[in-house]
Design a protein around this motif. Sequence first.
Motif, PDB file in Angstrom:
ATOM      1  N   GLY A 199      -1.438   3.355   9.854  1.00  0.00           N
ATOM      2  CA  GLY A 199      -2.948   3.580  10.341  1.00  0.00           C
ATOM      3  C   GLY A 199      -3.658   2.324  10.393  1.00  0.00           C
ATOM      4  O   GLY A 199      -3.101   1.270  11.088  1.00  0.00           O
ATOM      5  N   ASP A 200      -4.878   2.378  10.109  1.00  0.00           N
ATOM      6  CA  ASP A 200      -5.792   1.144  10.129  1.00  0.00           C
ATOM      7  C   ASP A 200      -5.930   0.538   9.010  1.00  0.00           C
ATOM      8  O   ASP A 200      -7.029  -0.049   8.792  1.00  0.00           O
ATOM      9  N   ALA A 201      -4.748   0.278   8.208  1.00  0.00           N
ATOM     10  CA  ALA A 201      -4.986  -0.256   6.851  1.00  0.00           C
ATOM     11  C   ALA A 201      -5.678  -1.673   6.845  1.00  0.00           C
ATOM     12  O   ALA A 201      -5.502  -2.639   7.710  1.00  0.00           O
ATOM     13  N   PRO A 202      -6.568  -1.512   6.134  1.00  0.00           N
ATOM     14  CA  PRO A 202      -7.585  -2.955   6.021  1.00  0.00           C
ATOM     15  C   PRO A 202      -6.794  -4.171   5.423  1.00  0.00           C
ATOM     16  O   PRO A 202      -7.026  -5.238   5.453  1.00  0.00           O
ATOM     17  N   ASP A 203      -5.631  -3.765   4.552  1.00  0.00           N
ATOM     18  CA  ASP A 203      -4.965  -4.968   3.974  1.00  0.00           C
ATOM     19  C   ASP A 203      -3.482  -4.400   3.571  1.00  0.00           C
ATOM     20  O   ASP A 203      -3.387  -3.414   3.780  1.00  0.00           O
ATOM     21  N   ALA A 204      -2.751  -5.497   3.015  1.00  0.00           N
ATOM     22  CA  ALA A 204      -1.347  -4.884   2.666  1.00  0.00           C
ATOM     23  C   ALA A 204      -1.310  -4.068   1.639  1.00  0.00           C
ATOM     24  O   ALA A 204      -0.409  -2.966   1.429  1.00  0.00           O
ATOM     25  N   LEU A 205      -2.358  -4.068   0.486  1.00  0.00           N
ATOM     26  CA  LEU A 205      -2.465  -3.467  -0.723  1.00  0.00           C
ATOM     27  C   LEU A 205      -2.463  -1.832  -0.362  1.00  0.00           C
ATOM     28  O   LEU A 205      -1.826  -1.168  -1.018  1.00  0.00           O
ATOM     29  N   SER A 206      -3.425  -1.759   0.611  1.00  0.00           N
ATOM     30  CA  SER A 206      -3.613  -0.128   0.928  1.00  0.00           C
ATOM     31  C   SER A 206      -2.411   0.459   1.343  1.00  0.00           C
ATOM     32  O   SER A 206      -2.480   1.757   1.386  1.00  0.00           O
ATOM     33  N   ALA A 207      -1.337  -0.300   1.714  1.00  0.00           N
ATOM     34  CA  ALA A 207      -0.168   0.318   2.458  1.00  0.00           C
ATOM     35  C   ALA A 207       0.838   0.410   1.459  1.00  0.00           C
ATOM     36  O   ALA A 207       2.180   0.219   1.692  1.00  0.00           O
ATOM     37  N   LYS A 208       0.490   0.211   0.142  1.00  0.00           N
ATOM     38  CA  LYS A 208       1.753  -0.040  -0.974  1.00  0.00           C
ATOM     39  C   LYS A 208       2.638   1.044  -0.984  1.00  0.00           C
ATOM     40  O   LYS A 208       3.779   0.830  -1.461  1.00  0.00           O
ATOM     41  N   VAL A 209       2.320   2.584  -0.551  1.00  0.00           N
ATOM     42  CA  VAL A 209       3.199   3.492  -0.499  1.00  0.00           C
ATOM     43  C   VAL A 209       4.468   3.138   0.415  1.00  0.00           C
ATOM     44  O   VAL A 209       5.516   3.389   0.038  1.00  0.00           O
ATOM     45  N   ALA A 210       3.745   2.820   1.748  1.00  0.00           N
ATOM     46  CA  ALA A 210       4.754   2.474   2.850  1.00  0.00           C
ATOM     47  C   ALA A 210       5.623   1.315   2.148  1.00  0.00           C
ATOM     48  O   ALA A 210       6.911   1.204   2.523  1.00  0.00           O
ATOM     49  N   GLN A 211       4.919   0.487   1.541  1.00  0.00           N
ATOM     50  CA  GLN A 211       5.938  -0.854   1.206  1.00  0.00           C
ATOM     51  C   GLN A 211       7.009  -0.184   0.309  1.00  0.00           C
ATOM     52  O   GLN A 211       8.107  -0.839   0.182  1.00  0.00           O
ATOM     53  N   GLY A 212       6.547   0.509  -0.740  1.00  0.00           N
ATOM     54  CA  GLY A 212       7.686   1.195  -1.664  1.00  0.00           C
ATOM     55  C   GLY A 212       8.632   1.873  -0.824  1.00  0.00           C
ATOM     56  O   GLY A 212      10.025   1.570  -1.241  1.00  0.00           O
ATOM     57  N   VAL A 213       8.421   2.657   0.040  1.00  0.00           N
ATOM     58  CA  VAL A 213       9.509   3.224   0.980  1.00  0.00           C
ATOM     59  C   VAL A 213      10.324   2.350   1.488  1.00  0.00           C
ATOM     60  O   VAL A 213      11.601   2.085   1.577  1.00  0.00           O
ATOM     61  N   LYS A 214       9.716   1.237   2.254  1.00  0.00           N
ATOM     62  CA  LYS A 214      10.436   0.103   2.854  1.00  0.00           C
ATOM     63  C   LYS A 214      11.337  -0.529   1.950  1.00  0.00           C
ATOM     64  O   LYS A 214      12.586  -1.090   2.393  1.00  0.00           O
ATOM     65  N   ASP A 215      10.670  -1.061   0.723  1.00  0.00           N
ATOM     66  CA  ASP A 215      11.559  -1.783  -0.343  1.00  0.00           C
ATOM     67  C   ASP A 215      12.688  -0.823  -0.800  1.00  0.00           C
ATOM     68  O   ASP A 215      13.804  -1.674  -1.007  1.00  0.00           O
TER      69      ASP A 215
END
Lengths: 331, 331
Positions: free
Chosen positions: A11-27
């Motif tokens: 979406g329009d994530a304002p920072d990296a932290l707000s996308a931590k679920v996506a980061q978890g899937v990616k990691d």
Amino acid sequence: MLNTPYLLFLGDAPDALSAKVAQGVKDWRPENCVGQFRQEGCQADMGLPDMTIQEAVDAGAKTLIVGVANRGGHISDSWNSVFEEALAAGMDIASGLHNLLTDNAKLVELAEQHNQSLFDVRIPQVEFPIATGKKRSGKRCLAVGTDCSVGKMYTAMAMEKTMLERGMNATFRATGQTGILITGGGIPLDAVIADFMAGAVEWLTPDNDADHWDLIEGQGSLFHASYSGVTMALVHGGAPDALVLCHEPTREHMRGLPDYQLPSLELLRDTALTLARFVNPDCQVVGISVNTAALNEDEAVALLKEIEDRMQLPCVDPFRHGADRLVDALS
Amino acid sequence: MLNTPYLLFLGDAPDALSAKVAQGVKDWRPENCVGQFRQEGCQADMGLPDMTIQEAVDAGAKTLIVGVANRGGHISDSWNSVFEEALAAGMDIASGLHNLLTDNAKLVELAEQHNQSLFDVRIPQVEFPIATGKKRSGKRCLAVGTDCSVGKMYTAMAMEKTMLERGMNATFRATGQTGILITGGGIPLDAVIADFMAGAVEWLTPDNDADHWDLIEGQGSLFHASYSGVTMALVHGGAPDALVLCHEPTREHMRGLPDYQLPSLELLRDTALTLARFVNPDCQVVGISVNTAALNEDEAVALLKEIEDRMQLPCVDPFRHGADRLVDALS
């Protein structure tokens, strides 16, 4: 179970932290990610190919994962129009947001019309049984913490990764919404009705091969006044053969409870082991996982050594130094 | 809170045991009972005046309490026609049955039409908060058991009765459907969502006078694999100042769990006290309540003395000998 592979919605994530679920899937499940969907102003980047909905469907994406937290409990029109497009193009949608997809009548109607599914992973999807306390085949390892949010999920995921790399028979078992979205299955334990908590954990970790390990994601803490009952259900429903103690050394008080000190690792060890042995008398504490993110390398190494010498158990930061020594400890 | 006084519905109870909810109301809150309603073939009798619905309303009855268990999960037409008559005559209805009153569309419609309420006490009526763990004023006593169904509710009710007779400031706090129906208020803890269990117990036992005691009904057991999480939420949400250990000496295994032995009273004492002190460091075990119903008087007296000598704590059967010594122990 969610259908793989995924398109990660940032979406329009304002920072990296707000996308931590996506980061978890990616990691943890990069093989499940075909791409990312970003809107104007998005400040997060998983390093995946940017795709439109149609490009993702053409690349085989089966589920749009809402990988970003919304702001102020409001889902914007621009997000909803992407969700509508995804359903129409033949994708399911999965979300761990407090605002439920299934509360949006238009999404429900579109999903039905296109024969797609909406997964609100905060809501239990199964009617769980009452726990039986019966011995199951296979082995189970549970992460327990001195507090909430000290790295229990990370520890269990890292142990699973190391075990699979070694060709061992292991499965991470998610008990919270982030873990469910990352791995595509699990139980949102904190949303289960009290009487069925332990039964839900038994359901999640059924009979298995004798050499199979479930790596069970912990929740809460036995010492956290708000959530200890949930942790207790994990200790008794999970019937672990092995416990890993998890700790964050710079925490000044229990999360959200300013009047509560953290317990010592010794007290966590003794308490968790005593309780676990009511159900599984063979349970052992096998190691300690410390989140040293706030320390530099020298400080981290010194702290880990100090704890290891004191507790006489392998003590590692799996993010910093890998989970090998914890896996070695699963005899 | 239920509106008092009550008409106790016994229906066509096949035996006395099936009317144990009505018996509980009659035993513990006789002042709330204006009469009983019995149908043809009823084998239970509370010794209250038999009344028609209209007679009960004329006598001031505000709520029809379903005091009998239904058979086979089916509510008969003859029961439903009584419920309809009660609503039309101006009574609320309260029930702890698995089959919900509010699932019966005709009852819902009639209740609305006559401005009466249907209380399914198995269903939480409140959105409970997350527990804060904050110290509250007033004092709290919690009954904890070696197993489920060992007399925890009875013990807390008996202590409340003795305290009120002595002019003390005390309130029984129900945490299960029978206790709610008996006393007219409380929380059905086993039906609360996991994350809110401890918060529900805090809500039930709020700030109070410095000399006030909440007598909190226990649920499950810390040693019962199916329900220990619920018990844990009581121990931490209740933040008890005093614990009473409850035991049934002839139980051969944990209720419903044939492979599990009961813990010793020593292990219950040590485990419950350790866990309770995480939240209330001043917590003490003050006494032991033993259900000696299966023993004759000599056997009962001998067992109580043996346990008292061994544990160095007042040990009584409150049903047999009264709760005075337990109340004395609340210093």
